[in-house]
Scaffold this motif. Structure first.
Motif, mmCIF file in Angstrom:
data_model
loop_
_atom_site.group_PDB
_atom_site.id
_atom_site.type_symbol
_atom_site.label_atom_id
_atom_site.label_comp_id
_atom_site.label_asym_id
_atom_site.label_seq_id
_atom_site.Cartn_x
_atom_site.Cartn_y
_atom_site.Cartn_z
ATOM 1 N N LYS A 104 -2.813 52.474 8.371
ATOM 2 C CA LYS A 104 -2.043 51.967 9.507
ATOM 3 C C LYS A 104 -1.250 50.728 9.110
ATOM 4 N N VAL A 105 -0.202 50.493 9.871
ATOM 5 C CA VAL A 105 0.603 49.288 9.715
ATOM 6 C C VAL A 105 0.999 48.851 11.119
ATOM 7 N N GLY A 106 1.008 47.562 11.367
ATOM 8 C CA GLY A 106 1.340 47.129 12.728
ATOM 9 C C GLY A 106 1.842 45.703 12.759
ATOM 10 N N ALA A 107 2.444 45.358 13.880
ATOM 11 C CA ALA A 107 2.932 43.988 14.076
ATOM 12 C C ALA A 107 3.075 43.729 15.565
ATOM 13 N N ASN A 108 3.065 42.459 15.935
ATOM 14 C CA ASN A 108 3.515 42.135 17.282
ATOM 15 C C ASN A 108 4.735 41.233 17.201
ATOM 16 N N TYR A 109 5.460 41.205 18.320
ATOM 17 C CA TYR A 109 6.813 40.666 18.286
ATOM 18 C C TYR A 109 7.085 39.855 19.557
ATOM 19 N N SER A 110 8.035 38.918 19.437
ATOM 20 C CA SER A 110 8.500 38.212 20.628
ATOM 21 C C SER A 110 10.024 38.256 20.652
ATOM 22 N N ALA A 111 10.586 37.864 21.799
ATOM 23 C CA ALA A 111 12.040 37.905 21.947
ATOM 24 C C ALA A 111 12.646 36.617 21.428
ATOM 25 N N GLU B 129 18.511 36.101 19.552
ATOM 26 C CA GLU B 129 19.433 37.156 19.133
ATOM 27 C C GLU B 129 18.744 38.480 18.854
ATOM 28 N N LYS B 130 17.472 38.415 18.440
ATOM 29 C CA LYS B 130 16.790 39.654 18.057
ATOM 30 C C LYS B 130 15.295 39.552 18.346
ATOM 31 N N ILE B 131 14.636 40.692 18.230
ATOM 32 C CA ILE B 131 13.185 40.728 18.401
ATOM 33 C C ILE B 131 12.545 40.297 17.082
ATOM 34 N N ASP B 132 11.716 39.242 17.149
ATOM 35 C CA ASP B 132 11.152 38.639 15.936
ATOM 36 C C ASP B 132 9.687 39.031 15.752
ATOM 37 N N VAL B 133 9.275 39.178 14.504
ATOM 38 C CA VAL B 133 7.872 39.426 14.183
ATOM 39 C C VAL B 133 7.058 38.153 14.424
ATOM 40 N N VAL B 134 5.931 38.283 15.122
ATOM 41 C CA VAL B 134 5.003 37.159 15.282
ATOM 42 C C VAL B 134 3.932 37.238 14.198
ATOM 43 N N SER B 135 3.289 38.373 14.085
ATOM 44 C CA SER B 135 2.310 38.571 13.003
ATOM 45 C C SER B 135 2.203 40.061 12.703
ATOM 46 N N LYS B 136 1.675 40.381 11.524
ATOM 47 C CA LYS B 136 1.621 41.789 11.126
ATOM 48 C C LYS B 136 0.433 42.047 10.214
ATOM 49 N N PHE B 137 0.132 43.316 10.008
ATOM 50 C CA PHE B 137 -0.947 43.698 9.092
ATOM 51 C C PHE B 137 -0.620 45.065 8.504
ATOM 52 N N VAL B 138 -1.296 45.411 7.418
ATOM 53 C CA VAL B 138 -1.183 46.756 6.862
ATOM 54 C C VAL B 138 -2.521 47.085 6.200
ATOM 55 N N SER B 139 -2.892 48.367 6.212
ATOM 56 C CA SER B 139 -4.126 48.789 5.540
ATOM 57 C C SER B 139 -4.085 48.353 4.077
ATOM 58 N N GLN B 140 -5.267 48.081 3.531
ATOM 59 C CA GLN B 140 -5.366 47.625 2.142
ATOM 60 C C GLN B 140 -5.657 48.809 1.214
ATOM 61 N N GLY B 141 -5.206 48.682 -0.017
ATOM 62 C CA GLY B 141 -5.389 49.772 -0.977
ATOM 63 C C GLY B 141 -6.833 49.991 -1.395
ATOM 64 N N ASP B 142 -7.656 48.958 -1.271
ATOM 65 C CA ASP B 142 -9.034 49.073 -1.779
ATOM 66 C C ASP B 142 -10.053 49.310 -0.658
ATOM 67 N N GLU B 143 -9.591 49.805 0.479
ATOM 68 C CA GLU B 143 -10.518 50.006 1.599
ATOM 69 C C GLU B 143 -11.527 51.114 1.293
ATOM 70 N N SER B 144 -12.718 50.985 1.880
ATOM 71 C CA SER B 144 -13.766 51.986 1.678
ATOM 72 C C SER B 144 -13.434 53.260 2.466
ATOM 73 N N ALA B 145 -14.112 54.341 2.089
ATOM 74 C CA ALA B 145 -13.940 55.606 2.811
ATOM 75 C C ALA B 145 -14.333 55.445 4.275
#
Lengths: 107, 422
Positions: free
Chosen positions: B373-380, B383-399
């Motif tokens: 998964k990948v995700g972020a939250n945003y605010s206005a 001029e544009k919608i800005d990223v507040v914070s984000k995350f993405v799954s890690q390559g070394d995650e367990s099963a």
């Protein structure tokens, strides 16, 4: 459900040790909580069905607030929830807590 | 607990009430009208929230041609055999019966923005005080040499869900032993950035079970793609040697597509496919172009409320909008719909208007119980919608973590479709 009970357990501990319950709900605003809840119910089914994401309808307000504060501080670990909690302030958490506590839990 | 008006009430109340009273329709007691075009993640959500939260004070008409809506999200899981086709289909009874939304199953042909009227395919009209446009995408047929609507049945794009996805699945199942599947993903920007790569994963899953010597070739117009490292590591782990991703520097661009001979010509080689999915470039759904709210291929919006820059009475949601760093996804559209719904109610009934808050998470399935998964939250921003914070799954995650991520995605599907349709 097992996950949710784990959450309850930690939340209870946090409730008892970290903050007085009435402080957790200071500034709660039900109408604002309803608006903010839009972000939650994209994932947490509003029908109270758990198919992989816990039901939060009807969750005790203080438990709810404790959990969100735990995600915010990193005491509980989940990438989505930590991201969601990171931009909620205490009043926003309190507002969500009282809103979901008032929702009928149908699970 | 003390209920109070907080700092967040910055545009509602008295100000919006004054505006509303100036409107003739309200002055004579008629209900203000909102028309919503498009019953997907943006439109269905907007219709529901406006009707639900206004408690009957706003007359909401949802214009959607299909009586049964098949979600694009999770159509890949149907391809891979993880979901039934029926399970990704939804109807509008909930919005109609539970929420009082007037659901009209018609095509919207054009919008008269001066008269505030939507003209329907069969001659009817829907008048509005505010219009929500959530038409999704239309395909740019001229973006690939040789590509045409007639090719849909030979090389399905399957990018608008429905029968195209059924057709693609049947073509993969009927590939000859050891055959070649060719995927041509679209160029940026397009609906569902991880979608082509989840699609490849699901087709690989299907072939691994039924046709393990088959090959998959991806002829990508992009030098990189969403969750690339995670997908490619997953392919190496679950489908070693099966998938060959070829970037544009290597293949030199797609020169022609021949659906009859099933050949795709590039500088590098001419690839002969036994089955293929060709997804062309995209632009905002045609009705958005017809309504005159596009600039180029997409609709610029005001980040604070999703109103079109070209018309303050029109809101544009989801794939059709230019939402800056927010990806074109069902989750994004659902999130944008709630901001717009809150603003529309404020405009028409004087209810409290809160600050815009946006969010998105995209789950993808790589193989059985291997979700990322990948995700972020945003605010206005101004001029544009800005990223507040984000995350993405890690390559070394367990099963276990990957399995939990997949299970979470099932929960999300239940959550968002309940949110949209009930």
């Amino acid at each position: 459900m097992r996950n949710l009970w784990t959450v309850f357990f930690f939340a209870t501990i946090l409730c008892l040790s970290h903050a007085r319950a009435d402080n957790l709900l200071d500034g709660a605003d039900l109408g604002y909580g309803e608006y903010l809840s839009g972000e939650c119910v994209t994932c947490h089914s509003k029908d109270g069905v758990d198919k992989g994401i816990p039901v939060i309808n009807g969750l005790d307000a203080e438990v709810f607030a404790s959990i969100m504060h735990a995600y915010k501080t990193g005491d509980m670990d989940h990438p989505v929830m930590m991201m969601v909690a990171s931009r909620l302030d205490a009043e926003q958490i309190a507002s969500l807590a009282v809103y979901f506590a008032a929702m009928p839990g149908t699970n | 607990m003390v209920t109070k008006f907080s700092r967040r009430q910055f545009t509602g109340g008295i100000l919006a009430g004054t505006t509303a009273l100036a409107m003739p329709s309200l002055a004579f007691g008629a209900r203000p009208r909102v028309a919503v075009i498009g019953g997907g993640a943006g439109g269905a959500t907007a219709a529901k929230y406006i009707a639900k939260d206004s408690k009957g004070a706003i007359d909401v008409t949802l214009i959607e041609a299909s009586k049964r809506y098949y979600t694009c999200f999770y159509s890949n899981l149907y391809l891979g055999g993880f979901r039934s086709y029926a399970s990704i289909g939804h109807n509008y009874y909930g919005l109609s019966v539970n929420r009082g939304v007037n659901v009209v199953h018609e095509w919207a042909n054009s919008v008269d923005t001066a008269a505030k009227v939507v003209n329907l395919g069969h001659g009817g009209q829907v008048k509005y005080d505010r219009l929500v446009l959530s038409p999704g995408i239309s395909l740019k047929y001229d973006s690939l040499p040789g590509y045409s609507p007639e090719m849909h049945s030979r090389m399905p794009h399957a990018w608008t869900s429905g029968t195209q996805v059924q057709l693609l699945r049947s073509k993969v199942l009927n590939m000859k032993k050891g055959g070649t599947f060719v995927m041509v993903p679209p160029p940026n920007p397009y609906r569902c950035p991880p979608g082509p790569y989840e699609r490849v994963s699901m087709i690989a899953h299907l072939l691994k079970e039924r046709n393990p010597t088959a090959k998959i070739i991806i002829l990508d117009p992009k030098p990189k793609f969403s969750k690339q490292g995670l997908f490619m590591a997953g392919w190496e782990k679950h489908y070693p040697g099966m998938i060959d991703w070829i970037d544009p520097d290597t293949h030199g661009g797609i020169k022609s597509i021949n659906a009859t001979s099933m050949e795709i010509e590039t500088d590098l080689d001419t690839f002969k496919a036994d089955a293929a999915s060709v997804v062309p470039a995209q632009h905002a759904g045609s009705i958005a172009m017809a309504a005159g709210v596009t600039d180029g291929d997409w609709c610029p919006i005001n980040p604070a409320n999703m109103t079109a820059k070209a018309d303050p009475n029109i809101y544009v949601l989801g794939d059709a909008s230019v939402a800056s760093s927010m990806p074109k996804s069902g989750f994004s559209a659902n999130s944008q719909a709630k901001v717009a719904a809150n603003h529309i109610r404020g405009e028409l009934t004087g209810s409290r208007v809160y600050e815009a808050r946006y969010a998105n998470t995209c789950w993808s399935l790589v193989a059985t119980d291997d979700g990322i998964k990948v995700g972020a939250n945003y605010s206005a921003g101004p001029e544009k919608i800005d990223v507040v914070s984000k995350f993405v799954s890690q390559g070394d995650e367990s099963a276990d973590v990957r399995k939990a991520t997949y299970q979470e995605s099932i929960g999300w599907y239940e959550g968002i479709t309940t949110d949209m349709f009930s």
